[in-house]
Design a protein around this motif. Structure first.
Motif, mmCIF file in Angstrom:
data_model
loop_
_atom_site.group_PDB
_atom_site.id
_atom_site.type_symbol
_atom_site.label_atom_id
_atom_site.label_comp_id
_atom_site.label_asym_id
_atom_site.label_seq_id
_atom_site.Cartn_x
_atom_site.Cartn_y
_atom_site.Cartn_z
ATOM 1 N N GLY B 195 7.346 -3.867 -6.816
ATOM 2 C CA GLY B 195 8.068 -4.206 -5.597
ATOM 3 C C GLY B 195 9.442 -3.568 -5.522
ATOM 4 O O GLY B 195 9.979 -3.327 -4.441
ATOM 5 N N LEU B 196 10.005 -3.294 -6.692
ATOM 6 C CA LEU B 196 11.321 -2.662 -6.757
ATOM 7 C C LEU B 196 11.252 -1.205 -6.301
ATOM 8 O O LEU B 196 12.140 -0.724 -5.580
ATOM 9 C CB LEU B 196 11.829 -2.734 -8.203
ATOM 10 N N PHE B 197 10.205 -0.492 -6.715
ATOM 11 C CA PHE B 197 10.074 0.903 -6.298
ATOM 12 C C PHE B 197 9.702 1.012 -4.827
ATOM 13 O O PHE B 197 10.130 1.943 -4.141
ATOM 14 C CB PHE B 197 9.042 1.625 -7.182
ATOM 15 N N VAL B 198 8.910 0.035 -4.327
ATOM 16 C CA VAL B 198 8.593 0.031 -2.899
ATOM 17 C C VAL B 198 9.898 -0.246 -2.139
ATOM 18 O O VAL B 198 10.613 -1.190 -2.450
ATOM 19 C CB VAL B 198 7.544 -1.051 -2.557
ATOM 20 N N GLY B 199 10.204 0.586 -1.189
ATOM 21 C CA GLY B 199 11.428 0.406 -0.412
ATOM 22 C C GLY B 199 12.652 1.037 -1.040
ATOM 23 O O GLY B 199 13.739 0.947 -0.479
ATOM 24 N N SER B 200 12.501 1.681 -2.196
ATOM 25 C CA SER B 200 13.685 2.264 -2.847
ATOM 26 C C SER B 200 13.925 3.709 -2.396
ATOM 27 O O SER B 200 14.847 4.370 -2.888
ATOM 28 C CB SER B 200 13.548 2.187 -4.368
ATOM 29 N N GLU B 201 13.108 4.204 -1.470
ATOM 30 C CA GLU B 201 13.358 5.478 -0.795
ATOM 31 C C GLU B 201 13.516 6.654 -1.767
ATOM 32 O O GLU B 201 14.311 7.566 -1.532
ATOM 33 C CB GLU B 201 14.589 5.350 0.127
ATOM 34 N N GLY B 202 12.755 6.625 -2.831
ATOM 35 C CA GLY B 202 12.801 7.734 -3.779
ATOM 36 C C GLY B 202 14.098 7.834 -4.553
ATOM 37 O O GLY B 202 14.396 8.880 -5.135
ATOM 38 N N THR B 203 14.872 6.748 -4.605
ATOM 39 C CA THR B 203 16.144 6.791 -5.340
ATOM 40 C C THR B 203 15.992 6.328 -6.787
ATOM 41 O O THR B 203 16.911 6.507 -7.592
ATOM 42 C CB THR B 203 17.220 5.903 -4.684
ATOM 43 N N LEU B 204 14.850 5.703 -7.124
ATOM 44 C CA LEU B 204 14.656 5.178 -8.479
ATOM 45 C C LEU B 204 13.555 5.899 -9.234
ATOM 46 O O LEU B 204 13.455 5.778 -10.461
ATOM 47 C CB LEU B 204 14.318 3.678 -8.416
ATOM 48 N N GLY B 205 12.721 6.611 -8.521
ATOM 49 C CA GLY B 205 11.595 7.304 -9.129
ATOM 50 C C GLY B 205 10.766 7.906 -8.007
ATOM 51 O O GLY B 205 10.970 7.588 -6.837
ATOM 52 N N ILE B 206 9.832 8.784 -8.376
ATOM 53 C CA ILE B 206 9.013 9.460 -7.379
ATOM 54 C C ILE B 206 7.577 8.951 -7.500
ATOM 55 O O ILE B 206 6.952 9.084 -8.562
ATOM 56 C CB ILE B 206 9.050 10.991 -7.572
ATOM 57 N N ILE B 207 7.072 8.383 -6.431
ATOM 58 C CA ILE B 207 5.725 7.806 -6.416
ATOM 59 C C ILE B 207 4.697 8.936 -6.335
ATOM 60 O O ILE B 207 4.780 9.795 -5.444
ATOM 61 C CB ILE B 207 5.558 6.872 -5.202
ATOM 62 N N THR B 208 3.715 8.935 -7.240
ATOM 63 C CA THR B 208 2.710 9.998 -7.249
ATOM 64 C C THR B 208 1.278 9.494 -7.053
ATOM 65 O O THR B 208 0.376 10.298 -6.833
ATOM 66 C CB THR B 208 2.796 10.800 -8.564
ATOM 67 N N GLU B 209 1.075 8.200 -7.153
ATOM 68 C CA GLU B 209 -0.242 7.608 -6.877
ATOM 69 C C GLU B 209 -0.017 6.196 -6.381
ATOM 70 O O GLU B 209 0.895 5.513 -6.866
ATOM 71 C CB GLU B 209 -1.071 7.472 -8.163
ATOM 72 N N ILE B 210 -0.889 5.744 -5.472
ATOM 73 C CA ILE B 210 -0.735 4.403 -4.911
ATOM 74 C C ILE B 210 -2.114 3.764 -4.795
ATOM 75 O O ILE B 210 -3.016 4.351 -4.194
ATOM 76 C CB ILE B 210 -0.086 4.462 -3.510
ATOM 77 N N THR B 211 -2.261 2.570 -5.366
ATOM 78 C CA THR B 211 -3.511 1.809 -5.187
ATOM 79 C C THR B 211 -3.274 0.714 -4.161
ATOM 80 O O THR B 211 -2.417 -0.151 -4.346
ATOM 81 C CB THR B 211 -3.984 1.212 -6.523
ATOM 82 N N LEU B 212 -4.042 0.803 -3.074
ATOM 83 C CA LEU B 212 -3.846 -0.065 -1.915
ATOM 84 C C LEU B 212 -4.988 -1.053 -1.761
ATOM 85 O O LEU B 212 -6.151 -0.694 -1.984
ATOM 86 C CB LEU B 212 -3.822 0.783 -0.639
ATOM 87 N N LYS B 213 -4.658 -2.249 -1.313
ATOM 88 C CA LYS B 213 -5.679 -3.190 -0.870
ATOM 89 C C LYS B 213 -6.246 -2.720 0.468
ATOM 90 O O LYS B 213 -5.493 -2.255 1.335
ATOM 91 C CB LYS B 213 -5.073 -4.575 -0.644
ATOM 92 N N LEU B 214 -7.527 -2.876 0.645
ATOM 93 C CA LEU B 214 -8.145 -2.608 1.943
ATOM 94 C C LEU B 214 -8.639 -3.927 2.538
ATOM 95 O O LEU B 214 -8.724 -4.934 1.848
ATOM 96 C CB LEU B 214 -9.299 -1.626 1.773
ATOM 97 N N HIS B 215 -8.948 -3.870 3.818
ATOM 98 C CA HIS B 215 -9.389 -5.075 4.517
ATOM 99 C C HIS B 215 -10.630 -4.752 5.339
ATOM 100 O O HIS B 215 -10.774 -3.629 5.844
ATOM 101 C CB HIS B 215 -8.266 -5.583 5.422
ATOM 102 N N ALA B 216 -11.497 -5.741 5.477
ATOM 103 C CA ALA B 216 -12.684 -5.563 6.313
ATOM 104 C C ALA B 216 -12.237 -5.350 7.765
ATOM 105 O O ALA B 216 -11.304 -6.003 8.240
ATOM 106 C CB ALA B 216 -13.575 -6.790 6.204
ATOM 107 N N ILE B 217 -12.885 -4.422 8.457
ATOM 108 C CA ILE B 217 -12.632 -4.283 9.893
ATOM 109 C C ILE B 217 -13.185 -5.528 10.573
ATOM 110 O O ILE B 217 -14.339 -5.893 10.346
ATOM 111 C CB ILE B 217 -13.314 -3.017 10.459
ATOM 112 N N PRO B 218 -12.359 -6.208 11.382
ATOM 113 C CA PRO B 218 -12.844 -7.456 11.984
ATOM 114 C C PRO B 218 -14.084 -7.205 12.846
ATOM 115 O O PRO B 218 -14.216 -6.163 13.480
ATOM 116 C CB PRO B 218 -11.667 -7.916 12.846
#
Lengths: 458, 458
Positions: B195-218
């Motif tokens: 959560g700290l890296f999310v929203g840190s605008e690349g000032t704390l580290g560089i994100i290179t992979e992201i695992t996301l939750k998906l949701h069923a299409i209603p």
């Protein structure tokens, strides 16, 4: 800074706090030496009962001055020894900081002190049609739930403790008092530090205020259950519910041995098969529709014994049975019970549940698997004779194997209990190079290692 | 470490990357000098196009060696200048790291590289009945959305970007590569650093992979709208929906001037009143029931013009209109538009919306208020003549006043756009003593101040 004897720093603490806010009695030291786990108890030198944030700040500053460890204590219902003061020093008991500071029903928000328990909080807010739904089973304190990132049966609907917290007041080891967020539901301002303190078990700072999201009490609630022949079928069925997007309020798995156990304990007469327990909740028509679809789906998948609770009383009985399952194991005289808490991607659950049952059968010990199947999270309850070193090693060995296997499967060694003492050995496997960053965070926030020392990592 | 001329470090970079992965062309430097905001453009010295985590690591190590600033660049759709390389150096463009690395529909999870955009991701997964629902309007990159904690119209249902992320791979300034989590839905292990890296605008580290939750299409979706006489009534009506626990997929406010503007722009023929736009989604019967209850509630509260979209085409038109509202202001030749992004507890919205309209009226400028009313988050679009210093000051003054007022009301200066350059002046008011901790975090993770220097705080 001078090194003083115990008596001297306790005298200084006594001088700062009011009489009765500090105890060195045998009874209080014993009460603060353990939680509900079977980790080795350790008594603190002294128990403090802060009544305000300023009290907490004062204790931390005195502790810093005299190099005394400080371990926060909520309701003592933890399961991994997080509240055990293994380096002695001060146990900081929050039972007198148990107030609702600001209740804003119109914002679905409440700000509380950490010592309030979840049932006391709900008692206060339920009459307004609102609930704080996170339910770890025990009547834990909100502060303790935040400190361990607790969750439980309703996480499948509402998320975990971390998801409920908008803002916290935290006293840092250097005595500074910060807020981690605002009262707005969203923010992209600054660095998001709240999530870091949640789950840090009092090792980075001491939480003194918590602003929680509240939720409307659903208009209608339906409880149901069904059975399958194998744990694998239960896991696959639960996943089908998620993939279809049927909203569930709770979705729990209990294996057949645990059902048998709780029947013996409480006379519930539940079918002694591997079981799923459901709760559907929302607007009346929606909840009915959700339950109907789930029933159809379960039938398609070969479920048996689909049963809907006839009324609120039967619904309460079903969840009472679910919550008593761990007690049913623990209740037996002369035995100890060790519990695991692994969490894996849902698709890996069939394999891990099967593996769990195999390990228990092979050990010859009594034990069950039960848990929050919609989150991929389940617990073991493994019974052993505390006098038998062999049985104890077998029991702990099962949990260790499950935790390492969970990590191999892309999961976590603890879904909701926390690291405390019991999960430290898995930290390197689970977190790899991030562990160095954790240690830097700890060093930055608590350079003298006084906040719950010896927890999470050594 | 030796200080070298630009040419030398660029030569070293060229030696490490493949031909074509580095550009110093005027066109590329211009493209990477700005985002969609009206913040002052600054061109980087060089643009790099990493194709792997190892490339990112190599760039960061060379940057560290030569003391060169590195600023990550996604789709360039930011609204606060977060991607502008104000200290020049390297712009790190992720458009070639745009792959789906692992799609696990059975776990409702996907692991992507940061350069994939949200529409490209949805195109890949929608055919499986799954969606990644976070919708900030623009076709932003997932990495950029993570870096600013973006959200948008569906946050009222699914939460913000931070809530969607289970795990990230992050390259730190020292070149080490960490993971912030696991693939399990829950964990109480270690420190929660994601959560700290999310929203840190690349000032704390560089994100290179992201695992996301998906949701069923209603299964079923219903769009509807209604109008009220005042913004206050809109805010109160929206809050009633939340308090009743009616699940909404989207719930948007648009003030009358903005409706008028978009009618002129796109010929939509919407009633030119302060309006609420709804989307209800879920199982068919549930969505119908939700819409019916909302209609009853809106009628009780005095809404007019309740209208349900007849079909999917009309539903798409309604949301197209909603998304075009900002463009309707920006579209006009010879003008600039500045936008605010405040977020407050919902009960404070009536007051703040009224205050916003008053400020706009008093300024004599053209402008509108619109936004994600279910989250307490709204935007301003204020039109000014870029040649007029007075108009520019007036326009920015309105946003400043709203941001400070939002903070006074317990809210945030930015609900979803990020801090970048525009919201730095509010950091001390909003975060108080926590700002010192933010700076310590930055110092610990980026001691040479090379990661997006000059952002979030100076």
């Amino acid at each position: 800074m001078s090194i003083k004897t115990n008596d001297e720093w306790i005298k200084i603490l006594s001088g700062r706090l009011n009489p009765g806010q500090l105890s060195t009695s045998e009874g209080e030291r014993y009460r603060h030496s353990h939680d509900e786990s079977d980790h080795q108890p350790v008594e603190p030198d002294v128990v403090c009962f802060p009544e305000s944030t300023k009290d907490v700040q004062a204790v931390l500053l005195i502790a810093k001055d005299h190099h005394i460890p400080v371990t926060a204590f909520g309701a003592g219902s933890g399961l991994e020894g997080s509240a055990i003061p293994i380096r002695k020093g001060i146990s900081l008991n929050f039972e007198r900081m148990n107030q609702v500071l600001h209740f804003a029903p119109e914002d679905l928000l409440v700000t509380v002190q950490p010592g309030i328990t979840r049932l006391a909080l709900n008692q206060r807010i339920n009459r307004h049609g609102l609930q704080f739904p996170i339910d770890p089973g025990a009547d834990a304190s909100i502060g303790g739930m935040a400190a361990t990132n607790a969750s439980g049966t309703t996480a499948v609907r509402y998320g975990v403790m971390r998801d409920q917290i908008l803002d916290m007041e935290v006293v840092l080891a250097n005595g500074s008092i910060i807020h981690t967020g605002t009262k707005a539901k969203k923010s992209s301002s600054g660095y998001s530090i709240g999530g870091l303190f949640v789950g840090s078990e009092g090792t980075l700072g001491i939480i003194t205020e918590i602003t929680l999201k509240l939720h409307a009490i659903p208009e209608h609630t339906i409880a149901a259950s069904c059975t399958f022949e194998t744990p694998r079928e239960c896991a696959e069925a639960a996943n089908s519910v998620l993939l279809m997007g049927i909203p569930v309020q709770r979705m729990e798995f209990v294996d057949a041995p645990s059902i048998k156990k709780v029947n013996e304990y409480g006379g519930y007469g539940l079918p002694e098969k591997h079981s799923l327990f459901y709760e559907f909740a929302g607007l009346t028509q929606s909840a009915i529709e959700d339950a109907r679809l789930a029933e159809e789906l379960m039938e398609d998948l070969g479920a048996q014994n689909w049963h809907v609770a006839a009324d609120a009383e039967e619904r309460a009985t079903i969840w009472k049975a679910r919550h008593e399952m761990a007690y049913a194991y623990r209740h037996q005289p002369g035995v100890s019970v060790t519990g695991g808490d692994v969490c894996v991607p849902i698709s890996k659950l069939p394999e891990l549940l099967e593996h769990g049952r195999e390990l228990i059968e092979a050990s010859g010990l009594e034990g069950g698997l039960l848990g929050h199947i919609g989150d991929g999270n389940f617990h073991t309850c493994i019974v052993y004779d505390p006098e038998s070193i062999e049985q104890k090693q077998l029991a702990f060995g099962i949990n260790d194997q499950l935790a390492f296997r969970a990590i191999e499967l892309g999961g976590s060694c603890t879904g909701e209990h926390g690291v405390g003492l019991g999960k430290q050995k898995f930290q390197e496997s689970e977190h790899g190079e991030a562990l160095a960053l954790f240690k830097n965070m700890k060093q930055m926030l608590d350079p003298d290692n006084l906040l719950n020392p010896g927890k999470i990592f050594a």
